[in-house]
Design a protein around this motif. Sequence first.
Motif, PDB file in Angstrom:
ATOM      1  N   LEU A 173      59.535  33.925 -65.563  1.00 21.02           N
ATOM      2  CA  LEU A 173      59.491  32.701 -64.766  1.00 21.02           C
ATOM      3  C   LEU A 173      60.649  31.775 -65.104  1.00 21.02           C
ATOM      4  O   LEU A 173      61.230  31.139 -64.220  1.00 21.02           O
ATOM      5  N   ASP A 174      61.017  31.710 -66.369  1.00 19.92           N
ATOM      6  CA  ASP A 174      62.148  30.872 -66.765  1.00 19.92           C
ATOM      7  C   ASP A 174      63.439  31.344 -66.098  1.00 19.92           C
ATOM      8  O   ASP A 174      64.211  30.532 -65.580  1.00 19.92           O
ATOM      9  N   ALA A 175      63.661  32.656 -66.100  1.00 14.11           N
ATOM     10  CA  ALA A 175      64.859  33.193 -65.459  1.00 14.11           C
ATOM     11  C   ALA A 175      64.836  32.930 -63.961  1.00 14.11           C
ATOM     12  O   ALA A 175      65.873  32.619 -63.356  1.00 14.11           O
ATOM     13  N   ALA A 176      63.656  33.029 -63.341  1.00 14.06           N
ATOM     14  CA  ALA A 176      63.548  32.799 -61.900  1.00 14.06           C
ATOM     15  C   ALA A 176      63.817  31.341 -61.550  1.00 14.06           C
ATOM     16  O   ALA A 176      64.511  31.035 -60.571  1.00 14.06           O
ATOM     17  N   ILE A 177      63.271  30.427 -62.344  1.00 13.02           N
ATOM     18  CA  ILE A 177      63.483  29.001 -62.083  1.00 13.02           C
ATOM     19  C   ILE A 177      64.940  28.631 -62.324  1.00 13.02           C
ATOM     20  O   ILE A 177      65.568  27.928 -61.528  1.00 13.02           O
ATOM     21  N   HIS A 178      65.490  29.137 -63.418  1.00 13.52           N
ATOM     22  CA  HIS A 178      66.871  28.818 -63.760  1.00 13.52           C
ATOM     23  C   HIS A 178      67.851  29.393 -62.747  1.00 13.52           C
ATOM     24  O   HIS A 178      68.917  28.828 -62.505  1.00 13.52           O
ATOM     25  N   GLY A 179      67.489  30.524 -62.125  1.00 13.84           N
ATOM     26  CA  GLY A 179      68.382  31.168 -61.164  1.00 13.84           C
ATOM     27  C   GLY A 179      67.961  30.994 -59.725  1.00 13.84           C
ATOM     28  O   GLY A 179      68.316  31.807 -58.864  1.00 13.84           O
ATOM     29  N   SER A 180      67.177  29.938 -59.425  1.00 16.64           N
ATOM     30  CA  SER A 180      66.657  29.760 -58.071  1.00 16.64           C
ATOM     31  C   SER A 180      67.764  29.514 -57.047  1.00 16.64           C
ATOM     32  O   SER A 180      67.561  29.701 -55.852  1.00 16.64           O
ATOM     33  N   SER A 181      68.948  29.114 -57.502  1.00 15.25           N
ATOM     34  CA  SER A 181      70.055  28.894 -56.560  1.00 15.25           C
ATOM     35  C   SER A 181      70.473  30.186 -55.875  1.00 15.25           C
ATOM     36  O   SER A 181      71.146  30.150 -54.830  1.00 15.25           O
ATOM     37  N   ARG A 182      70.087  31.342 -56.442  1.00 13.61           N
ATOM     38  CA  ARG A 182      70.421  32.621 -55.802  1.00 13.61           C
ATOM     39  C   ARG A 182      69.737  32.772 -54.449  1.00 13.61           C
ATOM     40  O   ARG A 182      70.101  33.647 -53.660  1.00 13.61           O
ATOM     41  N   TRP A 183      68.754  31.923 -54.177  1.00 14.25           N
ATOM     42  CA  TRP A 183      68.033  31.971 -52.907  1.00 14.25           C
ATOM     43  C   TRP A 183      68.620  31.027 -51.862  1.00 14.25           C
ATOM     44  O   TRP A 183      68.132  30.968 -50.730  1.00 14.25           O
ATOM     45  N   ASP A 184      69.655  30.282 -52.200  1.00 16.02           N
ATOM     46  CA  ASP A 184      70.164  29.259 -51.280  1.00 16.02           C
ATOM     47  C   ASP A 184      70.634  29.857 -49.965  1.00 16.02           C
ATOM     48  O   ASP A 184      70.351  29.314 -48.887  1.00 16.02           O
ATOM     49  N   ASP A 185      71.358  30.967 -50.018  1.00 17.05           N
ATOM     50  CA  ASP A 185      71.860  31.570 -48.777  1.00 17.05           C
ATOM     51  C   ASP A 185      70.706  32.037 -47.895  1.00 17.05           C
ATOM     52  O   ASP A 185      70.726  31.845 -46.666  1.00 17.05           O
ATOM     53  N   ALA A 186      69.700  32.669 -48.507  1.00 16.01           N
ATOM     54  CA  ALA A 186      68.552  33.139 -47.729  1.00 16.01           C
ATOM     55  C   ALA A 186      67.787  31.956 -47.131  1.00 16.01           C
ATOM     56  O   ALA A 186      67.332  32.012 -45.986  1.00 16.01           O
ATOM     57  N   LEU A 187      67.651  30.873 -47.888  1.00 19.09           N
ATOM     58  CA  LEU A 187      66.969  29.686 -47.370  1.00 19.09           C
ATOM     59  C   LEU A 187      67.740  29.072 -46.209  1.00 19.09           C
ATOM     60  O   LEU A 187      67.144  28.635 -45.214  1.00 19.09           O
ATOM     61  N   ASP A 188      69.064  29.040 -46.322  1.00 14.07           N
ATOM     62  CA  ASP A 188      69.885  28.507 -45.225  1.00 14.07           C
ATOM     63  C   ASP A 188      69.724  29.356 -43.969  1.00 14.07           C
ATOM     64  O   ASP A 188      69.615  28.829 -42.850  1.00 14.07           O
ATOM     65  N   GLU A 189      69.703  30.683 -44.133  1.00 12.78           N
ATOM     66  CA  GLU A 189      69.537  31.559 -42.971  1.00 12.78           C
ATOM     67  C   GLU A 189      68.152  31.405 -42.360  1.00 12.78           C
ATOM     68  O   GLU A 189      67.999  31.417 -41.125  1.00 12.78           O
ATOM     69  N   ALA A 190      67.132  31.256 -43.205  1.00 13.26           N
ATOM     70  CA  ALA A 190      65.779  31.051 -42.691  1.00 13.26           C
ATOM     71  C   ALA A 190      65.690  29.753 -41.898  1.00 13.26           C
ATOM     72  O   ALA A 190      64.993  29.675 -40.876  1.00 13.26           O
ATOM     73  N   GLU A 191      66.424  28.740 -42.347  1.00 15.67           N
ATOM     74  CA  GLU A 191      66.454  27.481 -41.607  1.00 15.67           C
ATOM     75  C   GLU A 191      67.143  27.659 -40.264  1.00 15.67           C
ATOM     76  O   GLU A 191      66.681  27.153 -39.233  1.00 15.67           O
TER      77      GLU A 191
END
Length: 555
Positions: A245-263
């Motif tokens: 969970l720590d690695a996932a929270i710390h690396g959550s920026s890796r989801w930014d592109d997918a979140l932008d596309e979903a938007e």
Amino acid sequence: MSPSQKHITPEDVATGWRDALALWDVRVQLSPPEPHVDFHPDASHAQEPLAYIDLVKRQVFVNFKLLEAMEATGSLTAVLAHEIGHHARFPHTLGWDAELRVQEQRLVPGLKQSLTNLFYDLQVNEVVGRTYAEALCAVYRGFQRVQGGEMSPLFFFYLAIYEELWGLPPGNLVPAAQLEPMEQRYPGVRAEARMFAQTFYALPSGKLQFLYFCATFIRYIEKPADLEFSLPLGGDVSVPDVDDLDAAIHGSSRWDDALDEAEERGWLAPLSTRSKEKDELDSIHRVTEHLPGKQGGRLRQALVAKHYRRLVDQHILKLPTTPSQPEPYLRTTPQAWEYGDDPSSIDWTLTVLSQGHLAAVSPLRRELEADLPPPSELGAPSVEIYLDTSGSMPNPELSLNAMTLAAQVLSASALRKKATVRGIVYSHGNPQVSPWMYDEEKARDFLLSYIGGGTQFPFDVMDALSRERPDALRIIISDSDFLANVTAERPLAPVLESIRRSRLVVAILALPDELRARQALAPLLRERRFRLVVVRWPSDFAKAAADLAQALLEN
């Protein structure tokens, strides 16, 4: 069990396992299935998993009794193929599952039960259903018979997707009696299930699939904080640990592109209007707040500690990780053990040696007390940190507390210099005082304590500790409340004596005006062993603490 059903034999298991492996055409390092042993023997069959993989033993388990009760023994091959698919084609590693859990709490805040198993099953069943669709349907129909009760909107929509995916008429999997009421309650539910089946499997990445999945399913979750559900094939996912969970929270920026596309695709509201984290501490709060009992508190504290550790390492030299060392303790004077005392305090070795044949009826106990550190060498003094945690400071588990971070920097700096640290966390009355600490992780956990309320510096505690441990370095971390406490303290003689007994007392205060501080602290500033450090901006606290540590602790 209906007449058409039969008990599952070892030959059935061997044949089903062979055919399930053939469906995926892969070699897997899994042992052939064994019978599941009920986790809760007194519970109903529906509360037990139908099948799952123990990844530690690499063993597949199948609940044959539940499969027979569901009148779905002919679905054994499909169930085994489903389990193999999780392992061979769609492996849900704990790291990947942690990433999904972080994102689902961002998109469905306060969700009590994770949806990740629903998501994984949708992926696996699409492949298994190409060959064994009817067998999977038999499992879901049997599960409804065993489970009983009215079907939830979430499960209704989930099964409606399979009806659309496999070309089944409405009411084949979902209860026919609920078709019209559900359409009235959720207009367009059938069309949405058809659209989901056409869109979900055509998406190019797992991240986009999960975002689309969450954005669609949230409509059928009426109260995220109360959501509880069970699935016939829902026992596959292990819970990620702290590091995942720590690695996932710390690396959550890796989801930014997918979140932008979903938007851009219209699945999610614009970033400016949808809920988003203020920082990593907000993500930690979202991921842990829904967990039951004390589990969430322990997990949150561990994640928060890791977050502050990274911030500390930005300000001071990061040393290679070493195994945590136990705190040194000494045995106290032996006393007679009485009924009601802690049995673990009995010193059996001493009892047998001194009591002989009466040892069993007259044991002796000895408590443990912390071994005070020896006087430090000139370069590494013992350090006491007085941390103000009054209501004017944020709770460090929910928002970044600059003063807590400064205390963490000072503590880590001292311990990495082989010094010893004692923490005093205070607010208004009943300050928390730690023993002498030798381990950075233990000190970090203690200094994350928070009290809240008003502020009253514990002058009496500093007086007592300065008598117990003279020549220690004492550091006070506070704000303008410390000035008010000093000016209200009458008489000041004990405060001055505490300073004179100490190697040095340093007050790091968050203040906009240094002149006012010097006026209020004039009696203390006349002492050669007192120093004042004024920090005007909270963002500068950690750097000021690091600079102070370097000045005081460098050899």
